[in-house]
Write an enzyme that holds these catalytic residues in place. Structure first.
Site, PDB file in Angstrom:
ATOM      1  N   ARG A 147      51.763   7.126  55.920  1.00 37.17           N
ATOM      2  CA  ARG A 147      50.885   6.162  56.603  1.00 37.17           C
ATOM      3  C   ARG A 147      51.639   4.858  56.857  1.00 37.17           C
ATOM      4  NH1 ARG A 147      49.184   0.655  55.438  1.00 37.17           N
ATOM      5  NH2 ARG A 147      47.117   0.341  56.302  1.00 37.17           N
ATOM      6  N   SER A 187      53.150  -6.470  46.134  1.00 37.84           N
ATOM      7  CA  SER A 187      52.676  -6.339  47.513  1.00 37.84           C
ATOM      8  C   SER A 187      53.776  -5.967  48.494  1.00 37.84           C
ATOM      9  CB  SER A 187      52.023  -7.649  47.963  1.00 37.84           C
ATOM     10  OG  SER A 187      52.981  -8.680  48.076  1.00 37.84           O
ATOM     11  N   THR A 196      55.960  -5.438  54.018  1.00 29.25           N
ATOM     12  CA  THR A 196      54.878  -4.974  53.143  1.00 29.25           C
ATOM     13  C   THR A 196      55.217  -3.654  52.453  1.00 29.25           C
ATOM     14  OG1 THR A 196      52.484  -4.545  53.106  1.00 29.25           O
ATOM     15  CG2 THR A 196      53.707  -3.546  54.882  1.00 29.25           C
ATOM     16  N   THR A 244      50.912  -8.007  51.592  1.00 30.62           N
ATOM     17  CA  THR A 244      51.885  -8.142  52.691  1.00 30.62           C
ATOM     18  C   THR A 244      52.319  -9.593  52.706  1.00 30.62           C
ATOM     19  OG1 THR A 244      50.684  -6.506  54.024  1.00 30.62           O
ATOM     20  CG2 THR A 244      52.104  -8.001  55.241  1.00 30.62           C
TER      21      THR A 244
HETATM   22  N1  GLY Z   1      48.602  -5.099  56.409  1.00 31.46           N
HETATM   23  C1  GLY Z   1      49.330  -4.195  55.657  1.00 31.46           C
HETATM   24  C2  GLY Z   1      48.928  -2.812  55.789  1.00 31.46           C
HETATM   25  O1  GLY Z   1      47.781  -2.527  56.106  1.00 31.46           O
HETATM   26  O2  GLY Z   1      49.741  -1.942  55.554  1.00 31.46           O
END
Ligand code: GLY
Length: 417
Positions: A273, A91, A263, A245
């Site tokens: 992104r 993660s 993350t 995350t």
């Molecule tokens: N919460 C982590 C992400 O959407 O990248």
């Protein structure tokens, strides 16, 4: 609580109507400011750490550091660095699941309450401990956020080593994902492959289609050399790309607070992104006059409600931690007018810590499946895992949208265990 997918939409709508319309859902927030959340008799707050479930193994040592006078942000980094360094935690950091091109891109941000400084990095390749790099941004520059190549060059300049972050395990999961989607591209076996067969007619009952899909993926995972114990977990990551995350908020007995979030972002995302995790006010926000909050889950949705900042501001205006977090979740639900056919693809967990040590963990849904609730970790003298309080009853369905897995198949297979 037992709850089937068949009736969760109906019941969840009731929950959402109560929640989205603005009238507060019955929450345990005020009642839950129980003894464990009260300031100590001396008036000083109890040192407290709150973090996502994947930080559990690292909290005890971090708490000892905090108690010995360690800085609140450095304490948080000790927690989140654990999963960043762990090649088997997919993660964050080393071994994080890659983007759609098979490249690991990491995001992080932090806020240091005592000096009111903030740092963030987004879309970083080849540098494992982006949590520490986010701190280095405010220590070594006059900026708050660096992204991409510039962030990487900065990290190297201040001493972080470049390394390949794609572990063999994560590479194989990515390959499984590529091949699973290969009827729409040129990955996977072509027509010359002896095992190729035309796409099956979609006339089978849904349960059978799911069984076939899972079995096909599991077989392919075995062919790719994914170890037997991990094959179903790999299948799960392919079917429902996670947004793994870790967030950690920290309070010391002087009332100082910090927060940090790191993350590898949404698995198989488009290159470039970034989600909420590197966005100050969304993935993390700390004002030690009030409190600290952070998020794990659907980054796009959290950015739209500036979740962590919303929660801290809610507490500033008098809401208890749980109520403050629930309000941010209701804003997410409201962005879809409470439409459960859409909200079921969203999930979000908030970690909330107030300056007096009161805390809450709240989530949009109960978890991913029955018996697997969203949990969070707290240490305020005693280390423990607690179940997050959900806004909506039922379970999220991760994106992309396939028909829901039939309940009987979920119960009878090792899937989602
Ligand atoms: N919460 C982590 C992400 O959407 O990248």
């Amino acid at each position: 609580m037992t709850f089937s997918r068949r009736d969760f939409v109906k019941t969840s709508v009731l929950g959402a109507v109560a929640g989205v319309g603005g009238s507060a859902l019955p929450t345990k927030a005020d009642a839950d400011d129980g003894p464990q959340n009260q300031p100590s008799r001396s008036g000083a707050p109890k040192p407290t750490i709150i973090c996502a479930h994947n930080g559990y193994a690292y909290v005890e040592a971090a708490y000892a550091f905090l108690k010995s006078g360690g800085d609140t942000l450095d304490t948080g980094i000790r927690v989140v660095k654990g999963p960043e360094d762990d090649p088997n935690d997919d993660s964050v950091g080393l071994g994080g699941l890659p983007n759609e091109e098979g490249v690991v891109e990491l995001d992080a941000c932090c806020m240091h309450g005592p000096t009111r400084r903030a740092g963030a990095v987004g879309g970083v390749r080849d540098i494992k401990n982006v949590s520490m790099v986010s701190k280095a941004v405010f220590e070594h520059t006059g900026h708050v956020m660096l992204v991409g190549e510039g962030a990487e060059r900065f990290a190297v300049a201040v001493g972080f080593p470049r390394e390949n972050l794609l572990t063999d395990r994560s590479r194989k999961i990515w390959l499984l994902w590529k091949e699973f989607n290969s009827d729409r591209d040129w990955w996977g076996p072509g027509i010359a492959d002896p095992h190729w067969h035309p796409p099956a007619e979609q006339s089978k009952p849904q349960a059978e289609l799911w069984r076939d899909r899972i079995e096909h993926l599991r077989q392919r995972a075995a062919d790719l050399g994914i170890e037997p114990d991990f094959q179903m977990a790999a299948v799960q990551r392919v079917l429902f790309p996670p947004t793994g995350t870790i967030h950690c908020s920290v309070l010391n007995e002087k009332g100082e607070m910090s927060g940090i979030t790191t993350t590898s972002g949404l698995a198989f995302k488009l290159p470039g992104r970034v989600g909420d995790s590197p966005i100050i006010a969304a993935g993390c926000y700390t004002d030690q006059d009030v409190g600290s909050a952070g998020a794990t889950g659907s980054g796009e949705e959290n950015i739209k409600v500036a979740g962590a900042h919303t929660i801290v501001e809610n507490m500033r205006h008098g809401m208890a931690p749980q109520e403050a977090g629930m309000d941010a979740l209701k804003r997410i639900a409201r962005n879809y007018n409470g439409d459960m056919t859409k909200l079921r693809y969203v999930d979000m967990t908030y970690y909330v810590l107030r300056k007096d040590g009161a805390y809450a963990g709240v989530s949009l849904w109960e978890g991913y499946s029955e018996g697997h609730p969203h949990t969070f970790v707290v240490h305020d003298g005693t280390l423990r895992s607690e179940v997050a309080t959900p806004l909506l009853k039922g379970y999220s369905q991760e994106w992309p949208p396939f028909p829901p897995i039939p309940e009987d198949l979920k119960k009878n297979s090792e899937y989602l265990k």
